[in-house]
Design a protein around this motif. Structure first.
Motif: not given
Length: 237
Positions: A45-56
């Motif tokens: 879940a944390l990786v999902l949020v991190e990726q969205n904040l960084k990439k999208y």
């Protein structure tokens, strides 16, 4: 008076029983052993949020941010519960470690090791006791290592979740301000250019939102089932 071989033997038997009792108390509870998998789910879940904040970040809308905020709150709540379980296990194991140290300092056994005659006579029993001692100590240390690893994992993920939650809250605040700004261009203004990259960000943001939603419902399914049961029971009552 100098203890007899019978008294030494009786004490060896008592220590054996104590070690056996400790060995039965050392194994971790199932709800602690399953935490490794639970922490992996939190990490997902944390990786999902991190990726969205960084990439999208450009494609994230208010709904996405609110969804991620709720998801992070659930993760933080889960981590608090896991931490409480781990603390109970750690306290139990530390108590058992103290008991093991007390047995190791047993005065009668220390006296036996200094008594060359009785030590030679009871050597086979002392070897059995040493084997049992090492097995108990090894099991205890193994479980302490598991607990320490879990404590580290919970702590690390709690810090990440808190940091991500603060980022989400900051963006939600900015989104609230932007909600009162001009949303579309005037008729006489040229239409904004939508690049292929931005479209891809929108698609990825949508898919990530679906993942977050799926994770939330999977994570809270037990609580929702309980709420349904309580609601039905209350209605029937």
């Amino acid at each position: 008076d100098k203890p007899t071989s019978g008294e030494y033997m009786l004490r060896i038997g008592e220590v054996h029983q104590s070690l056996h009792s400790l060995e039965n108390e050392i194994p971790l509870r199932p709800d602690v052993l399953t935490l490794e998998g639970k922490l992996r789910e939190c990490d997902t879940a944390l990786v999902l949020v991190e990726q969205n904040l960084k990439k999208y970040s450009a494609a994230l809308n208010l709904r996405n941010l609110q969804m991620f905020s709720v998801l992070l709150q659930n993760v933080e709540h889960d981590l608090e519960r896991y931490s409480a379980r781990i603390q109970v296990a750690d306290t139990t194991l530390q108590g058992l470690r103290k008991e093991l140290r007390i047995l190791r300092r047993d005065s009668l056994l220390r006296q036996l090791y200094k008594d060359s005659v009785n030590r030679k006579l009871l050597l086979p029993h002392l070897r059995e006791l040493r084997t049992a001692w090492r097995a108990t100590d090894s099991l205890l240390q193994h479980n302490l290592n598991i607990v320490n690893t879990l404590k580290t994992g919970v702590s690390e993920k709690s810090i990440r979740a808190s940091d991500l939650f603060n980022q989400i809250e900051e963006r939600l605040t900015r989104s609230g301000i932007q909600a009162f700004s001009k949303e579309y261009n005037f008729l006489w203004e040229p239409a904004p250019t939508v690049t292929t990259e931005f479209k891809e960000e929108l698609d990825n943001s949508y898919r990530s939102g679906r993942k977050a939603l799926d994770f939330y419902f999977r994570d809270s399914s037990g609580q929702r089932a309980l709420m349904w049961l309580l609601g039905i029971a209350f209605y029937l009552w």
